[in-house]
Write a protein that holds these residues in place. Sequence first.
Motif, PDB file in Angstrom:
ATOM      1  N   ASN A 169      -5.776   3.121  48.294  1.00  0.00           N
ATOM      2  CA  ASN A 169      -4.418   4.406  47.534  1.00  0.00           C
ATOM      3  C   ASN A 169      -5.131   5.334  47.708  1.00  0.00           C
ATOM      4  OD1 ASN A 169      -6.683   3.592  46.129  1.00  0.00           O
ATOM      5  ND2 ASN A 169      -5.741   3.098  43.833  1.00  0.00           N
ATOM      6  N   SER A 170      -6.017   5.273  49.326  1.00  0.00           N
ATOM      7  CA  SER A 170      -6.849   6.687  49.189  1.00  0.00           C
ATOM      8  C   SER A 170      -6.097   7.098  50.446  1.00  0.00           C
ATOM      9  CB  SER A 170      -8.114   6.850  49.448  1.00  0.00           C
ATOM     10  OG  SER A 170      -8.583   5.948  48.289  1.00  0.00           O
ATOM     11  N   LEU A 171      -5.388   6.596  51.453  1.00  0.00           N
ATOM     12  CA  LEU A 171      -4.947   6.701  52.641  1.00  0.00           C
ATOM     13  C   LEU A 171      -3.388   8.068  52.563  1.00  0.00           C
ATOM     14  CD1 LEU A 171      -4.588   3.071  54.157  1.00  0.00           C
ATOM     15  CD2 LEU A 171      -6.382   5.249  53.374  1.00  0.00           C
ATOM     16  N   VAL A 172      -3.841   9.012  53.347  1.00  0.00           N
ATOM     17  CA  VAL A 172      -2.921   9.446  53.216  1.00  0.00           C
ATOM     18  C   VAL A 172      -2.109  10.034  54.853  1.00  0.00           C
ATOM     19  CG1 VAL A 172      -1.744  11.648  53.328  1.00  0.00           C
ATOM     20  CG2 VAL A 172      -3.802  10.972  51.513  1.00  0.00           C
ATOM     21  N   PHE A 173      -0.915   9.631  54.600  1.00  0.00           N
ATOM     22  CA  PHE A 173      -0.593   8.704  56.210  1.00  0.00           C
ATOM     23  C   PHE A 173       1.128  10.443  56.633  1.00  0.00           C
ATOM     24  CE2 PHE A 173      -1.779   4.578  55.244  1.00  0.00           C
ATOM     25  CZ  PHE A 173      -2.103   4.505  57.422  1.00  0.00           C
ATOM     26  N   ILE A 174       0.656  11.310  57.223  1.00  0.00           N
ATOM     27  CA  ILE A 174       0.966  12.102  57.761  1.00  0.00           C
ATOM     28  C   ILE A 174       2.299  12.200  58.801  1.00  0.00           C
ATOM     29  CG2 ILE A 174       1.254  14.717  58.244  1.00  0.00           C
ATOM     30  CD1 ILE A 174      -1.294  14.749  56.519  1.00  0.00           C
ATOM     31  N   LEU A 175       3.410  12.344  58.378  1.00  0.00           N
ATOM     32  CA  LEU A 175       4.102  11.223  59.609  1.00  0.00           C
ATOM     33  C   LEU A 175       5.041  12.587  60.890  1.00  0.00           C
ATOM     34  CD1 LEU A 175       5.291   8.242  57.778  1.00  0.00           C
ATOM     35  CD2 LEU A 175       3.176   8.355  59.367  1.00  0.00           C
ATOM     36  N   THR A 176       4.680  12.379  61.725  1.00  0.00           N
ATOM     37  CA  THR A 176       5.560  13.802  62.261  1.00  0.00           C
ATOM     38  C   THR A 176       6.228  13.043  63.237  1.00  0.00           C
ATOM     39  OG1 THR A 176       3.644  13.918  63.816  1.00  0.00           O
ATOM     40  CG2 THR A 176       4.346  15.510  61.386  1.00  0.00           C
ATOM     41  N   PRO A 177       7.859  13.189  63.793  1.00  0.00           N
ATOM     42  CA  PRO A 177       8.188  12.460  64.980  1.00  0.00           C
ATOM     43  C   PRO A 177       8.635  13.991  65.752  1.00  0.00           C
ATOM     44  CG  PRO A 177       9.722  12.380  62.964  1.00  0.00           C
ATOM     45  CD  PRO A 177       8.805  13.093  62.470  1.00  0.00           C
ATOM     46  N   THR A 178       8.145  13.015  67.144  1.00  0.00           N
ATOM     47  CA  THR A 178       8.645  14.359  68.166  1.00  0.00           C
ATOM     48  C   THR A 178       9.562  15.022  68.559  1.00  0.00           C
ATOM     49  OG1 THR A 178       7.833  12.728  69.666  1.00  0.00           O
ATOM     50  CG2 THR A 178       8.343  14.219  71.035  1.00  0.00           C
ATOM     51  N   GLN A 179      10.619  14.903  67.880  1.00  0.00           N
ATOM     52  CA  GLN A 179      12.076  15.013  67.500  1.00  0.00           C
ATOM     53  C   GLN A 179      12.225  15.584  66.801  1.00  0.00           C
ATOM     54  OE1 GLN A 179      10.926  11.721  67.882  1.00  0.00           O
ATOM     55  NE2 GLN A 179      13.599  10.283  68.349  1.00  0.00           N
ATOM     56  N   SER A 180      10.982  16.117  66.339  1.00  0.00           N
ATOM     57  CA  SER A 180      11.645  17.180  64.526  1.00  0.00           C
ATOM     58  C   SER A 180      10.648  18.359  65.277  1.00  0.00           C
ATOM     59  CB  SER A 180      10.765  16.275  63.703  1.00  0.00           C
ATOM     60  OG  SER A 180       9.450  15.300  63.417  1.00  0.00           O
ATOM     61  N   ILE A 181      10.960  19.400  63.813  1.00  0.00           N
ATOM     62  CA  ILE A 181      10.395  20.535  64.232  1.00  0.00           C
ATOM     63  C   ILE A 181       8.850  20.550  64.113  1.00  0.00           C
ATOM     64  CG2 ILE A 181      10.199  23.412  63.574  1.00  0.00           C
ATOM     65  CD1 ILE A 181      13.659  22.469  62.457  1.00  0.00           C
ATOM     66  N   ALA A 182       8.220  20.254  62.930  1.00  0.00           N
ATOM     67  CA  ALA A 182       6.833  20.272  62.373  1.00  0.00           C
ATOM     68  C   ALA A 182       6.441  18.973  63.811  1.00  0.00           C
ATOM     69  CB  ALA A 182       6.278  19.354  61.279  1.00  0.00           C
ATOM     70  N   GLY A 183       7.253  17.723  64.114  1.00  0.00           N
ATOM     71  CA  GLY A 183       6.293  17.409  65.734  1.00  0.00           C
ATOM     72  C   GLY A 183       6.193  17.853  66.920  1.00  0.00           C
TER      73      GLY A 183
END
Length: 322
Positions: free
Chosen positions: A165-179
């Motif tokens: 519960n201390s883990l933070v996963f930030i997910l950014t697909p290549t096909q996205s603006i943020a990615g």
Amino acid sequence: MNKSDLSVTHLAKKIVDNLINNSQKLNLIIKKGPLGCTIIDAGIEAKGGIKAGKLIAEICMGGLGNIILENTSKFPNWPLETKVSTKYPVISCLGSQYAGWNLSYKNFYALASGPGRAIARREELFKEIKYKDKGDNIYLVMEVDKIPPEEIVKKVADDCNSSTNSLVFILTPTQSIAGTIQVVSRISEVGLHKLHTLKFPLKNVIAVRGTAPIPPIAKDFIIAMGRTNDAILYGGEVHLSVKGQDNEVKELAKNLPSSSSKDYGKPFAKIFKDYNGDFYSIDPNLFSPGKVSVTSIDTGKTFEEGKINSDLINRSFKYEKN
């Protein structure tokens, strides 16, 4: 400031908190994932956006990088450019931003980047850069379009000696603006990583800055991957300040650009296809900025090599004149 005084986890926390506290404004979705971890969705179900991409890129750099997104006239058809710099190149680019931690399980494949890598220290690279971090939270960025399974969450927690519960996963697909933005904002890291593969002493690197154009978003993964790579290979510029005499700095500059590769000269998606999708068969020398300049702080001389290839950028980004 000594590198032992720098905590990429501590510095990134403020930026991660910004993502969470302003998730609605940034078009992000925050939710609980497997085993109680936190998921920050920046492009799977969420829309994400330019500002989110910039902040995530800064998280990747462990809060030690400066990223500016602005319009320029360098590529008239693709005006948005990322400008990336850091005065702590080895820790920021290699110790945090580099996507070097392989986290794969069955049909889930990811190379994780971000501050959590310096806590886990599962890569040989950390023996060389001699950097270790600690913190209450584990922040990792993954260029994926699915949530990591329980097995990966447990592995990260075990390797970091932390609770799930201390883990933070930030997910950014290549096909996205943020990615797209966070990948292209690796321009400085790509230059530094190539320098490392050429066995130039990392202790002699003083500063790095780079620029690259932001390509249009593509729904197809291969096209999106191709465009983000091409932005760096054919549109990226990096400047390095290093200690060293002119002969060694000149030789470094000569071997740094992507044009030193036998695979140079075609859009990356085409190169990838020609190798039947085998990423590791591609000449590793290709993964470099298009143009580089290296300044010796000992002599004051600057050596410039490579070139910006606007034609290939336009081919990759699919610009057609009317």
